[in-house]
Design a protein around this motif. Sequence first.
Motif, PDB file in Angstrom:
ATOM      1  N   PHE A 196      57.513  42.550  25.906  1.00 13.26           N
ATOM      2  CA  PHE A 196      56.062  42.742  25.815  1.00 13.26           C
ATOM      3  C   PHE A 196      55.721  44.170  26.203  1.00 13.26           C
ATOM      4  O   PHE A 196      56.249  44.704  27.181  1.00 13.26           O
ATOM      5  CB  PHE A 196      55.350  41.750  26.739  1.00 13.26           C
ATOM      6  N   ASP A 197      54.821  44.772  25.457  1.00 20.05           N
ATOM      7  CA  ASP A 197      54.467  46.179  25.658  1.00 20.05           C
ATOM      8  C   ASP A 197      53.595  46.342  26.907  1.00 20.05           C
ATOM      9  O   ASP A 197      52.418  46.003  26.904  1.00 20.05           O
ATOM     10  CB  ASP A 197      53.736  46.709  24.431  1.00 20.05           C
ATOM     11  N   VAL A 198      54.182  46.855  27.971  1.00 16.82           N
ATOM     12  CA  VAL A 198      53.430  47.036  29.220  1.00 16.82           C
ATOM     13  C   VAL A 198      52.654  48.349  29.245  1.00 16.82           C
ATOM     14  O   VAL A 198      51.981  48.653  30.234  1.00 16.82           O
ATOM     15  CB  VAL A 198      54.362  46.980  30.446  1.00 16.82           C
ATOM     16  N   TYR A 199      52.754  49.136  28.177  1.00 15.89           N
ATOM     17  CA  TYR A 199      52.018  50.398  28.088  1.00 15.89           C
ATOM     18  C   TYR A 199      50.748  50.248  27.247  1.00 15.89           C
ATOM     19  O   TYR A 199      49.993  51.207  27.073  1.00 15.89           O
ATOM     20  CB  TYR A 199      52.890  51.489  27.476  1.00 15.89           C
ATOM     21  N   ASN A 200      50.516  49.044  26.736  1.00 18.19           N
ATOM     22  CA  ASN A 200      49.389  48.800  25.838  1.00 18.19           C
ATOM     23  C   ASN A 200      48.058  49.056  26.542  1.00 18.19           C
ATOM     24  O   ASN A 200      47.896  48.752  27.718  1.00 18.19           O
ATOM     25  CB  ASN A 200      49.444  47.352  25.336  1.00 18.19           C
ATOM     26  N   ASN A 201      47.120  49.641  25.799  1.00 15.48           N
ATOM     27  CA  ASN A 201      45.765  49.902  26.299  1.00 15.48           C
ATOM     28  C   ASN A 201      45.745  50.773  27.556  1.00 15.48           C
ATOM     29  O   ASN A 201      44.884  50.621  28.421  1.00 15.48           O
ATOM     30  CB  ASN A 201      45.029  48.582  26.577  1.00 15.48           C
ATOM     31  N   GLY A 202      46.705  51.669  27.639  1.00 17.80           N
ATOM     32  CA  GLY A 202      46.702  52.637  28.717  1.00 17.80           C
ATOM     33  C   GLY A 202      47.281  52.160  30.032  1.00 17.80           C
ATOM     34  O   GLY A 202      47.216  52.889  31.034  1.00 17.80           O
ATOM     35  N   ALA A 203      47.835  50.959  30.057  1.00 18.73           N
ATOM     36  CA  ALA A 203      48.410  50.456  31.305  1.00 18.73           C
ATOM     37  C   ALA A 203      49.676  51.226  31.668  1.00 18.73           C
ATOM     38  O   ALA A 203      50.394  51.710  30.796  1.00 18.73           O
ATOM     39  CB  ALA A 203      48.736  48.969  31.171  1.00 18.73           C
ATOM     40  N   ASN A 204      49.934  51.340  32.945  1.00 16.44           N
ATOM     41  CA  ASN A 204      51.157  51.971  33.456  1.00 16.44           C
ATOM     42  C   ASN A 204      51.367  53.394  32.932  1.00 16.44           C
ATOM     43  O   ASN A 204      52.500  53.829  32.730  1.00 16.44           O
ATOM     44  CB  ASN A 204      52.381  51.114  33.102  1.00 16.44           C
ATOM     45  N   GLN A 205      50.267  54.112  32.731  1.00 12.08           N
ATOM     46  CA  GLN A 205      50.402  55.459  32.157  1.00 12.08           C
ATOM     47  C   GLN A 205      51.204  56.394  33.055  1.00 12.08           C
ATOM     48  O   GLN A 205      51.897  57.292  32.572  1.00 12.08           O
ATOM     49  CB  GLN A 205      49.016  56.049  31.883  1.00 12.08           C
ATOM     50  N   ALA A 206      51.125  56.190  34.335  1.00 15.65           N
ATOM     51  CA  ALA A 206      51.893  57.042  35.252  1.00 15.65           C
ATOM     52  C   ALA A 206      53.392  56.821  35.103  1.00 15.65           C
ATOM     53  O   ALA A 206      54.193  57.648  35.547  1.00 15.65           O
ATOM     54  CB  ALA A 206      51.472  56.772  36.694  1.00 15.65           C
ATOM     55  N   TYR A 207      53.764  55.710  34.455  1.00 15.51           N
ATOM     56  CA  TYR A 207      55.179  55.363  34.298  1.00 15.51           C
ATOM     57  C   TYR A 207      55.547  55.202  32.825  1.00 15.51           C
ATOM     58  O   TYR A 207      56.464  54.469  32.480  1.00 15.51           O
ATOM     59  CB  TYR A 207      55.466  54.060  35.054  1.00 15.51           C
ATOM     60  N   LYS A 208      54.841  55.930  31.966  1.00 13.47           N
ATOM     61  CA  LYS A 208      55.064  55.801  30.526  1.00 13.47           C
ATOM     62  C   LYS A 208      56.526  56.054  30.188  1.00 13.47           C
ATOM     63  O   LYS A 208      57.120  57.050  30.605  1.00 13.47           O
ATOM     64  CB  LYS A 208      54.186  56.807  29.779  1.00 13.47           C
ATOM     65  N   ASP A 209      57.102  55.118  29.438  1.00 10.99           N
ATOM     66  CA  ASP A 209      58.492  55.175  28.989  1.00 10.99           C
ATOM     67  C   ASP A 209      59.499  55.122  30.136  1.00 10.99           C
ATOM     68  O   ASP A 209      60.676  55.439  29.945  1.00 10.99           O
ATOM     69  CB  ASP A 209      58.747  56.437  28.151  1.00 10.99           C
ATOM     70  N   LYS A 210      59.042  54.684  31.309  1.00 10.07           N
ATOM     71  CA  LYS A 210      59.954  54.560  32.449  1.00 10.07           C
ATOM     72  C   LYS A 210      60.043  53.135  32.970  1.00 10.07           C
ATOM     73  O   LYS A 210      60.595  52.883  34.038  1.00 10.07           O
ATOM     74  CB  LYS A 210      59.523  55.506  33.568  1.00 10.07           C
ATOM     75  N   LEU A 211      59.492  52.181  32.182  1.00 14.77           N
ATOM     76  CA  LEU A 211      59.561  50.772  32.532  1.00 14.77           C
ATOM     77  C   LEU A 211      60.231  49.980  31.409  1.00 14.77           C
ATOM     78  O   LEU A 211      59.942  48.808  31.201  1.00 14.77           O
ATOM     79  CB  LEU A 211      58.159  50.205  32.810  1.00 14.77           C
ATOM     80  N   GLY A 212      61.099  50.651  30.703  1.00 18.31           N
ATOM     81  CA  GLY A 212      61.819  49.971  29.640  1.00 18.31           C
ATOM     82  C   GLY A 212      61.448  50.484  28.273  1.00 18.31           C
ATOM     83  O   GLY A 212      60.485  51.242  28.098  1.00 18.31           O
TER      84      GLY A 212
END
Length: 454
Positions: A421-437
């Motif tokens: 599941f995309d955890v970066y959707n809608n700006g979530a986890n922007q501080a960790y973009k591409d660093k959560l899988g």
Amino acid sequence: MLPSRRVFTLTALTAGLLMGCTQQQGVPSLNADRPGQVAQRYDSVVSVPLQSGDTPGGLTNSLGGEVLAWNETDCVTAGTESCFALLGMNGAHGAAAQRVQTLSAQRGRTVYMESNRDVFSGGGTLTATMGGSRGTWAGGDFLAWTGGSRGTWAGGVYNVVPENSQNWRKIRLEQAHKMAPNLGLGITVAVIDTGVDLRHSAFQGSLSDPSTWRDFYAADNVPQEEGTLGVGGYGHGTNVAGIVLQVAPKAKIMPLRVLGPDGSGDVATVASAIDWATAKGARIINLSLGSDENSKVVQEAVARATAKNVLVVSSAGNANQNQITYPAAIATLKELNSNSLSVGSVDLNDLKSSFSNYASELELVAPGENVFAPAPGELLAAWSGTSQAAPMVTGGLALALGQTLSVSLNDVTKKLAENAFDVYNNGANQAYKDKLGVKGRLDLVEFLNSTIKY
């Protein structure tokens, strides 16, 4: 340091069950005088590629120390890189290093030495959590709950451990159980950890044959958890094994103890346990442990396992750092044949857990907060950490391997990461973009759709 954690006693447990449940047939006796037994430990470990004419006595004469592992059985079929010995050494590091250098020069091979003692810990810093008020072990083991008269799911509630219902809904476990009805049957998962409470009624019927068990910390065949509840790592392995079985209830757990009551362990024991699990038929190895520094000895053990089509799942660590612990950090190396996977943690809102490490190398995350599972002494306890996220992934892999695959085995971990599941959707986890899988959080339905035949 591992903080305290709260446990919950069983409301329906009889006095007889508290005195000790019936053991599996063939289970080694758990002697009362065993607690505190510790195998000989060493400051350093030396890895020696074996050559013709090498003998254990010859190597100890050259290097000193004691031979801990001697593997020459796979040399013909697996290649000379599988011919190796491990030696444990104590004393002055400089003198030992000189002997290692001399042996390397004399025989033209790369012999190396690294620190051994207390290099690994149970997934880094674990956080204690609490929640829930009752246990359910009196209803039988995981296998009985799944195949018996008591329904596993009812109205979206996971009856086996109701406290985990939100976690399981997040990864769509109820649908996954319907999609993979074998529930991991025939798949053995090695849990390399602090051991398991072998007496706990939740595990009766769910452990591998006792001939496959090993306690590398105490140097015997009884990988029983030891310690004081709420102190150190005691209960960590029991929790991890219980999470695997909630996801894949018909899998078998191979308990291997490498960490002591304080949650720490040695390089040589971790590497030896990986080799043992591979030789004894584990299909998946769960490593809810890690080190800030890479161990070449452990890396080579992981490489040997993955070369034999064993899947290896490792937790990413709990220091909230922009780097993940080893061996999770080496999971993407080409020599691991795409059969290794690193796992971090998110909360129920798919936001990075405050403790979870993160990095561009991290491949996947899963819920890792307030995860309930068995605890030593017929108890139920919640733990938080990437150590709890990893066995969710391990259980998901067991579900897939228990079915007929529609892809090659070497593609299975890749499919798991790609169908998250995309955890970066809608700006979530922007501080960790591409660093959560690659995409993010474990989604069992999408994963199974991409990997199994119907």
